[in-house]
Design an enzyme around this catalytic site. Structure first.
Site, PDB file in Angstrom:
ATOM      1  N   SER A 142       0.853  -1.192   0.000  1.00  0.00           N
ATOM      2  CA  SER A 142       0.000   0.000   0.000  1.00  0.00           C
ATOM      3  C   SER A 142       0.886   1.238   0.000  1.00  0.00           C
ATOM      4  O   SER A 142       1.998   1.204   0.550  1.00  0.00           O
ATOM      5  CB  SER A 142      -0.869   0.008   1.262  1.00  0.00           C
ATOM      6  OG  SER A 142      -1.513   1.258   1.414  1.00  0.00           O
ATOM      7  N   TYR A 155      -3.172  -1.247  10.317  1.00  0.00           N
ATOM      8  CA  TYR A 155      -3.114  -1.553   8.880  1.00  0.00           C
ATOM      9  C   TYR A 155      -1.858  -0.943   8.254  1.00  0.00           C
ATOM     10  O   TYR A 155      -1.116  -1.634   7.546  1.00  0.00           O
ATOM     11  CB  TYR A 155      -4.365  -0.995   8.192  1.00  0.00           C
ATOM     12  CG  TYR A 155      -4.352  -1.157   6.691  1.00  0.00           C
ATOM     13  CD1 TYR A 155      -4.765  -2.339   6.095  1.00  0.00           C
ATOM     14  CD2 TYR A 155      -3.907  -0.114   5.861  1.00  0.00           C
ATOM     15  CE1 TYR A 155      -4.745  -2.484   4.709  1.00  0.00           C
ATOM     16  CE2 TYR A 155      -3.891  -0.260   4.485  1.00  0.00           C
ATOM     17  CZ  TYR A 155      -4.309  -1.446   3.920  1.00  0.00           C
ATOM     18  OH  TYR A 155      -4.274  -1.591   2.547  1.00  0.00           O
TER      19      TYR A 155
HETATM   20  N1  LIG Z   1      -8.579  -0.687  -1.889  1.00  0.00           N
HETATM   21  C1  LIG Z   1      -7.584   0.084  -1.489  1.00  0.00           C
HETATM   22  O1  LIG Z   1      -7.740   1.307  -1.332  1.00  0.00           O
HETATM   23  C2  LIG Z   1      -6.228  -0.520  -1.204  1.00  0.00           C
HETATM   24  C3  LIG Z   1      -5.140   0.349  -1.060  1.00  0.00           C
HETATM   25  C4  LIG Z   1      -3.891  -0.183  -0.777  1.00  0.00           C
HETATM   26  C5  LIG Z   1      -3.736  -1.557  -0.651  1.00  0.00           C
HETATM   27  N2  LIG Z   1      -4.814  -2.381  -0.798  1.00  0.00           N
HETATM   28  C6  LIG Z   1      -4.599  -3.815  -0.602  1.00  0.00           C
HETATM   29  O2  LIG Z   1      -5.107  -4.543  -1.693  1.00  0.00           O
HETATM   30  C7  LIG Z   1      -5.433  -5.867  -1.266  1.00  0.00           C
HETATM   31  C8  LIG Z   1      -6.816  -6.224  -1.789  1.00  0.00           C
HETATM   32  O3  LIG Z   1      -7.778  -5.371  -1.149  1.00  0.00           O
HETATM   33  P1  LIG Z   1      -9.077  -4.822  -1.909  1.00  0.00           P
HETATM   34  O4  LIG Z   1      -8.991  -3.356  -1.903  1.00  0.00           O
HETATM   35  O5  LIG Z   1      -9.275  -5.541  -3.180  1.00  0.00           O
HETATM   36  O6  LIG Z   1     -10.224  -5.179  -0.843  1.00  0.00           O
HETATM   37  P2  LIG Z   1     -11.227  -6.430  -0.786  1.00  0.00           P
HETATM   38  O7  LIG Z   1     -12.119  -6.422  -1.971  1.00  0.00           O
HETATM   39  O8  LIG Z   1     -11.835  -6.378   0.568  1.00  0.00           O
HETATM   40  O9  LIG Z   1     -10.257  -7.680  -0.934  1.00  0.00           O
HETATM   41  C9  LIG Z   1      -9.640  -8.327   0.141  1.00  0.00           C
HETATM   42  C10 LIG Z   1      -9.735  -9.817  -0.135  1.00  0.00           C
HETATM   43  O10 LIG Z   1      -8.985 -10.521   0.877  1.00  0.00           O
HETATM   44  C11 LIG Z   1      -9.754 -11.637   1.281  1.00  0.00           C
HETATM   45  N3  LIG Z   1      -9.429 -11.966   2.667  1.00  0.00           N
HETATM   46  C12 LIG Z   1      -9.441 -11.135   3.729  1.00  0.00           C
HETATM   47  N4  LIG Z   1      -9.175 -11.819   4.852  1.00  0.00           N
HETATM   48  C13 LIG Z   1      -8.977 -13.114   4.481  1.00  0.00           C
HETATM   49  C14 LIG Z   1      -8.699 -14.300   5.202  1.00  0.00           C
HETATM   50  N5  LIG Z   1      -8.575 -14.311   6.542  1.00  0.00           N
HETATM   51  N6  LIG Z   1      -8.561 -15.455   4.514  1.00  0.00           N
HETATM   52  C15 LIG Z   1      -8.715 -15.455   3.161  1.00  0.00           C
HETATM   53  N7  LIG Z   1      -8.992 -14.373   2.428  1.00  0.00           N
HETATM   54  C16 LIG Z   1      -9.131 -13.207   3.090  1.00  0.00           C
HETATM   55  C17 LIG Z   1     -11.217 -11.183   1.157  1.00  0.00           C
HETATM   56  O11 LIG Z   1     -12.088 -12.280   0.969  1.00  0.00           O
HETATM   57  P3  LIG Z   1     -13.007 -12.852   2.193  1.00  0.00           P
HETATM   58  O12 LIG Z   1     -13.451 -11.661   2.995  1.00  0.00           O
HETATM   59  O13 LIG Z   1     -14.116 -13.562   1.498  1.00  0.00           O
HETATM   60  O14 LIG Z   1     -12.114 -13.762   2.965  1.00  0.00           O
HETATM   61  C18 LIG Z   1     -11.171 -10.327  -0.090  1.00  0.00           C
HETATM   62  O15 LIG Z   1     -11.426 -11.084  -1.249  1.00  0.00           O
HETATM   63  C19 LIG Z   1      -5.338  -5.852   0.269  1.00  0.00           C
HETATM   64  O16 LIG Z   1      -4.108  -6.409   0.686  1.00  0.00           O
HETATM   65  C20 LIG Z   1      -5.365  -4.378   0.597  1.00  0.00           C
HETATM   66  O17 LIG Z   1      -4.723  -4.079   1.815  1.00  0.00           O
HETATM   67  C21 LIG Z   1      -6.048  -1.891  -1.082  1.00  0.00           C
END
Ligand SMILES: NC(=O)c1ccc[n+]([C@@H]2O[C@H](COP(=O)([O-])OP(=O)(O)OC[C@H]3O[C@@H](n4cnc5c(N)ncnc54)[C@H](OP(=O)(O)O)[C@@H]3O)[C@@H](O)[C@H]2O)c1
Length: 248
Positions: A142, A155
């Site tokens: 991130s 986080y």
């Molecule tokens: N969106 C942003 O602004 C942003 C910015 C910087 C970095 N990121 C990073 O990008 C990555 C993806 O996030 P996203 O934005 O796409 O959000 P998201 O749609 O909430 O995706 C997160 C995914 O991780 C899975 N997950 C969470 N906990 C888990 C567990 N205990 N076991 C297995 N799977 C798990 C969730 O599925 P389930 O809940 O079904 O398990 C979900 O599919 C993350 O690492 C996040 O920190 C996002």
């Protein structure tokens, strides 16, 4: 990183950034295996991405990580890429934090899912990956790894830890031929932290197109818009960004 002809385990690939990456990697001709906790979201992802393979698992549990690594290696012996994408984000006011064991357990989940799980999965799969052609490990960190947002303090710290680990891993694996790559997202419009909390973020499709194109072109660490700037700046700018982002 070549985007085609890989066999890729992509954690958290049923939604958001992971799903956008899975769609594109599948279209490019790779086998893609995604995992997550919610069976309904895994099924929906399969409907959207023809040929997607899915496993239900909770990466917070060490036993689930062991089982996932074992099953994926048995079912997909050509596995050559791990993308550590799964993550959670919690807003935490530290001075008012719940000090009960249950309260701490909720906070600890963020550390386990965002840091312990990718390090453990990397460790479990490295013996296999080192035997594979074109092997790569891709960590999704991130922009907050570089300048934290104080309203998500744990986080931000987990992402700084994963960025640090990525640098060490790349250095250690240089002689092995396993590439170590990092995607540094800015705020992206996904359901991270809960529906509606990231609507101010950049569109996930444009973000995924841009970062994959740069990884395919051979870059090792890629950001997008604001996170591209922040990953490259010096200390004075980091402090300025911290003040700007945290309104001080
Ligand atoms: N969106 C942003 O602004 C942003 C910015 C910087 C970095 N990121 C990073 O990008 C990555 C993806 O996030 P996203 O934005 O796409 O959000 P998201 O749609 O909430 O995706 C997160 C995914 O991780 C899975 N997950 C969470 N906990 C888990 C567990 N205990 N076991 C297995 N799977 C798990 C969730 O599925 P389930 O809940 O079904 O398990 C979900 O599919 C993350 O690492 C996040 O920190 C996002």
């Amino acid at each position: 990183m070549n985007l085609s002809n890989n066999t890729i385990l992509l954690t958290g690939g049923a939604t958001g950034i992971g799903l956008a990456l899975a769609q594109r990697l599948r279209q490019a001709g790779s086998e893609v295996i995604v995992c997550g906790r919610r069976a309904d979201r895994l099924r929906e992802a399969q409907d959207q991405v023809p040929g997607l393979h899915v496993y239900a698992c909770d990466l917070a549990l060490a036993n689930d990580r062991d089982e996932l690594a074992r099953r994926v290696q048995a079912d997909f012996p050509a596995l050559n890429v791990l993308i550590n994408n799964a993550g959670i984000q919690n807003r935490v006011q530290l001075a008012q934090a719940d000090t009960s064991p249950a309260g701490w357990e909720r906070q600890r989940q963020e550390i386990i899912i965002n840091v312990e799980a990718p390090i453990h999965l990397t460790t479990l799969l490295l013996p296999h990956l080192q035997q594979q052609p074109g092997a790569a490990i891709v960590n999704v960190t991130s922009g907050l790894a570089f300048a934290p947002a104080a309203f998500v303090p744990i986080y931000s710290a987990t992402k700084a830890a994963l960025h640090s680990f990525t640098l060490s891993l790349r250095h250690q694996l240089a002689p092995t031929g396993v590439q170590v790559l990092e995607i540094v997202p800015p705020a992206v419009n996904t359901d991270l932290g809960g529906p509606g909390l990231h609507t101010f973020g950049v569109p996930v499709e444009a973000f995924a197109d841009a970062v994959l194109a740069r990884l395919a072109a051979g870059e090792q660490e890629v950001g997008y818009e604001s996170s591209e700037q922040i990953r490259l700046v010096g200390r004075a700018e980091l402090d300025a960004r911290f003040k700007q982002m945290n309104n001080r």
